[in-house]
Scaffold this motif. Structure first.
Motif, PDB file in Angstrom:
ATOM      1  N   THR B 167     -27.857 -42.656  40.985  1.00 49.77           N
ATOM      2  CA  THR B 167     -26.439 -43.007  41.246  1.00 49.77           C
ATOM      3  C   THR B 167     -25.463 -42.971  40.193  1.00 49.77           C
ATOM      4  O   THR B 167     -24.464 -42.326  40.529  1.00 49.77           O
ATOM      5  CB  THR B 167     -26.227 -44.592  41.623  1.00 49.77           C
ATOM      6  N   LEU B 168     -25.767 -42.955  39.079  1.00 42.06           N
ATOM      7  CA  LEU B 168     -24.833 -42.747  38.012  1.00 42.06           C
ATOM      8  C   LEU B 168     -24.324 -41.335  38.094  1.00 42.06           C
ATOM      9  O   LEU B 168     -23.186 -40.810  37.698  1.00 42.06           O
ATOM     10  CB  LEU B 168     -25.566 -43.132  36.645  1.00 42.06           C
ATOM     11  N   LYS B 169     -25.471 -40.436  38.216  1.00 41.87           N
ATOM     12  CA  LYS B 169     -25.031 -39.011  38.302  1.00 41.87           C
ATOM     13  C   LYS B 169     -24.248 -38.507  39.354  1.00 41.87           C
ATOM     14  O   LYS B 169     -23.922 -37.585  39.414  1.00 41.87           O
ATOM     15  CB  LYS B 169     -26.407 -38.231  37.977  1.00 41.87           C
ATOM     16  N   ALA B 170     -24.184 -39.526  40.177  1.00 37.49           N
ATOM     17  CA  ALA B 170     -23.634 -38.996  41.581  1.00 37.49           C
ATOM     18  C   ALA B 170     -22.016 -39.442  41.585  1.00 37.49           C
ATOM     19  O   ALA B 170     -21.024 -38.931  42.355  1.00 37.49           O
ATOM     20  CB  ALA B 170     -24.195 -39.807  42.908  1.00 37.49           C
ATOM     21  N   VAL B 171     -21.526 -40.363  40.486  1.00 38.04           N
ATOM     22  CA  VAL B 171     -20.572 -40.931  40.312  1.00 38.04           C
ATOM     23  C   VAL B 171     -19.359 -39.902  40.226  1.00 38.04           C
ATOM     24  O   VAL B 171     -18.343 -39.971  40.586  1.00 38.04           O
ATOM     25  CB  VAL B 171     -20.560 -41.998  39.046  1.00 38.04           C
ATOM     26  N   PRO B 172     -19.544 -38.706  39.390  1.00 37.86           N
ATOM     27  CA  PRO B 172     -18.389 -37.681  39.290  1.00 37.86           C
ATOM     28  C   PRO B 172     -18.061 -37.220  40.574  1.00 37.86           C
ATOM     29  O   PRO B 172     -16.829 -36.708  40.539  1.00 37.86           O
ATOM     30  CB  PRO B 172     -19.183 -36.459  38.482  1.00 37.86           C
ATOM     31  N   LEU B 173     -18.827 -37.251  41.604  1.00 38.68           N
ATOM     32  CA  LEU B 173     -18.163 -36.922  42.858  1.00 38.68           C
ATOM     33  C   LEU B 173     -16.932 -37.666  43.564  1.00 38.68           C
ATOM     34  O   LEU B 173     -16.127 -37.150  43.864  1.00 38.68           O
ATOM     35  CB  LEU B 173     -19.334 -37.253  44.023  1.00 38.68           C
ATOM     36  N   ALA B 174     -16.784 -38.751  42.812  1.00 38.36           N
ATOM     37  CA  ALA B 174     -15.802 -39.448  43.301  1.00 38.36           C
ATOM     38  C   ALA B 174     -14.200 -38.710  42.897  1.00 38.36           C
ATOM     39  O   ALA B 174     -13.398 -38.944  43.165  1.00 38.36           O
ATOM     40  CB  ALA B 174     -15.599 -40.902  42.444  1.00 38.36           C
ATOM     41  N   SER B 175     -14.278 -37.883  41.683  1.00 38.78           N
ATOM     42  CA  SER B 175     -13.274 -37.205  41.209  1.00 38.78           C
ATOM     43  C   SER B 175     -12.707 -36.300  42.248  1.00 38.78           C
ATOM     44  O   SER B 175     -11.553 -35.699  42.182  1.00 38.78           O
ATOM     45  CB  SER B 175     -13.567 -36.496  39.932  1.00 38.78           C
ATOM     46  N   THR B 176     -13.630 -35.930  43.251  1.00 42.44           N
ATOM     47  CA  THR B 176     -12.991 -35.011  44.415  1.00 42.44           C
ATOM     48  C   THR B 176     -12.089 -35.928  45.330  1.00 42.44           C
ATOM     49  O   THR B 176     -11.643 -35.214  46.233  1.00 42.44           O
ATOM     50  CB  THR B 176     -14.237 -34.511  45.161  1.00 42.44           C
ATOM     51  N   ILE B 177     -12.046 -37.163  45.062  1.00 39.42           N
ATOM     52  CA  ILE B 177     -11.208 -37.784  45.924  1.00 39.42           C
ATOM     53  C   ILE B 177     -10.270 -38.433  45.018  1.00 39.42           C
ATOM     54  O   ILE B 177      -9.801 -39.671  45.402  1.00 39.42           O
ATOM     55  CB  ILE B 177     -11.806 -38.767  47.013  1.00 39.42           C
TER      56      ILE B 177
END
Lengths: 237, 229
Positions: B167-177
């Motif tokens: 989950t921690l490694k999925a957080v950067p996806l938030a930068s796409t929004i």
């Protein structure tokens, strides 16, 4: 509903055809990356088991680093740095610059990330094969290569398959991250379609359904493969 | 390699770090809150509920997180402004931000993956322990609260640690929004200084340290679990 069908029609102005072409790209990248990852993983696992301290250290560094850093960061790094480094290397050796196609670059990038995970899955699976089996193979006179090909790899597959199945599902979903670097796989096509039609829900749901289909079919295929490779295993009560 | 930009952007990286930690913490909290009932109904719930929970987990696990995030952000985000009573409600200033959509998307994702794990965890608790609890006169809720849930969580603790790192490694996806987490700040540095590798390497380093910290925190809690000698 009528509207949605029109939107997803196969020929333009419908976006269905574009989405399916995106899906094909996604599957191509996923397959290429998965098998590259498997190859790297097998080399990595054998290296970790039989290699000297330096090789083991390098492999440990590779698997730890690639599993700790987010895929998105790795993809950006490898996508830009990978082709850059390749060209620097080629030019320094006096060769022409080589412009890697986005598809190839995507396969390499995801493949290297998957390689780190595959290494660990395969290493654990090889460790689970009783050592007596390999000793027996060597004792009846198989060469080391024969013993690996005929005994170790078939014997470890049942242990590795659940992990490898998970990795395949992760690979198919990781290809979506390539949308961020502008590779027109399924998700980026969807985003373009949604941007130009403003039908966010319909298009994203359609793309989601395509990914889900891919997952469900993969699950069924892996169940078949697993059943085949479990033939030689004792039945578990 | 040039690192002259680092002091200038350090305060923003610290802000980004805080955003990353908040996103992770909130998603794990709300996600687990959903995952526990999702796992429980798959083990004991009535058929339709159990099917519904299983379907939810399959759909979430079968589609990329990025598509879920974009569906929620762009989909709901384009739907809400067209509904008058939402625009006039007191929540609107919050709903205009990207942050709640990211928390929602990540929480749903955590719920899907961990719901599946909790299903196995609840099933893995030996029947005898539950029967013993019931025999002592505990109500069903008390059995869950005092025996079933703690025992289930103990058994899957290491698995959950691994999942939370994912989950921690999925957080950067938030930068796409348009959310500026650590990775998002790295992207700003890239745009303003035209340095490609250094910010990414720096973000990678921060993540390595975050992963390490997460592992240490969870190992601390794991060691608190009493073990049979």
């Amino acid at each position: 509903m009528e509207n949605a069908l029109e939107l997803l029609a196969f020929s333009p102005p419908g976006w269905g055809g574009a989405l399916l072409r995106g899906l094909v790209t996604t599957i191509q990248i996923a397959l290429g990356a998965y098998f590259l990852g498997l190859f790297l993983g097998l080399c990595g696992a054998l290296g970790k088991l039989y290699g000297g301290p330096i090789l083991r250290g390098v492999l440990e560094f590779y698997t730890t680093l690639f599993r700790a850093v987010p895929e998105l960061v790795l993809i950006l790094l490898l996508y830009y740095a990978g082709s850059d480094l390749l060209n620097i290397a080629l030019e320094s050796m006096g060769f022409e610059r080589y412009d890697m196609s986005a598809l190839t670059a995507g396969i390499y990038v995801i493949g290297f990330v998957q390689g780190a995970y595959s290494t660990e899955v395969l290493r654990a699976a090889i460790g689970a094969v009783p050592s007596g089996q390999m000793e027996a193979a060597r004792a009846i006179g198989m060469s080391s290569f024969q013993a690996h090909r005929r005994v170790l790899i078939p014997a470890m597959l049942p242990f590795a398959l659940p992990g490898l199945g998970n990795l395949w599902l992760i690979t198919t979903k990781d290809t979506a991250l390539l949308a961020v670097v502008g590779l027109s796989e399924l998700l980026l096509v969807t985003r373009q379609a949604a941007g130009s039609t403003k039908a966010f829900f319909t298009l994203y749901l359609a793309a989601g359904a395509l990914y889900l289909m891919l997952t469900l079919i993969s699950l069924a295929v892996f169940a078949l493969i697993e059943r085949r490779y479990r033939r030689g295993q004792p039945v578990q009560g | 390699m040039q690192w002259y930009w680092l002091p200038e952007f350090m305060p923003r990286f610290i802000e980004g770090l805080w955003v990353t930690v908040q996103l992770l913490g909130l998603s794990i909290f709300f996600g687990m809150l959903l995952a526990i009932p999702l796992g429980l109904v798959q083990v004991t719930g009535p058929r339709p509920l159990s099917w519904l929970a299983r379907g939810f987990c399959t759909v979430i696990r079968g589609t990329p997180l990025l598509i879920q995030l974009w569906l929620i952000y762009y989909g709901l985000g384009s739907l809400f402004p067209s509904v008058p009573w939402i625009r006039e409600s007191a929540l609107w200033p919050v709903l205009r931000e990207a942050f709640p959509y990211a928390v929602l998307a990540f929480s749903i994702s955590v719920a899907g993956y961990e719901g599946e794990i909790m299903r196995g965890a609840f099933r893995g608790v030996p029947k005898g322990e539950l029967e013993a609890a019931r025999a002592l006169g505990m109500s069903p809720f008390k059995v869950l609260h005092r025996v079933w849930l703690p025992r289930a969580l103990q058994n899957v603790f290491p698995t959950l640690t691994g999942e939370f790192i994912l989950t921690l490694k999925a957080v950067p996806l938030a930068s796409t929004i348009t959310i500026f987490d650590v990775y998002g700040v790295g992207a700003i540095v890239r745009q303003e200084t035209y340095r490609i590798y250094e910010p990414l390497l720096f973000v990678g380093l921060i993540y390595l340290l975050l992963t390490l910290a997460l592992v240490l925190v969870f190992r601390y809690f794991e060691n608190k679990i009493p073990k049979r000698a």
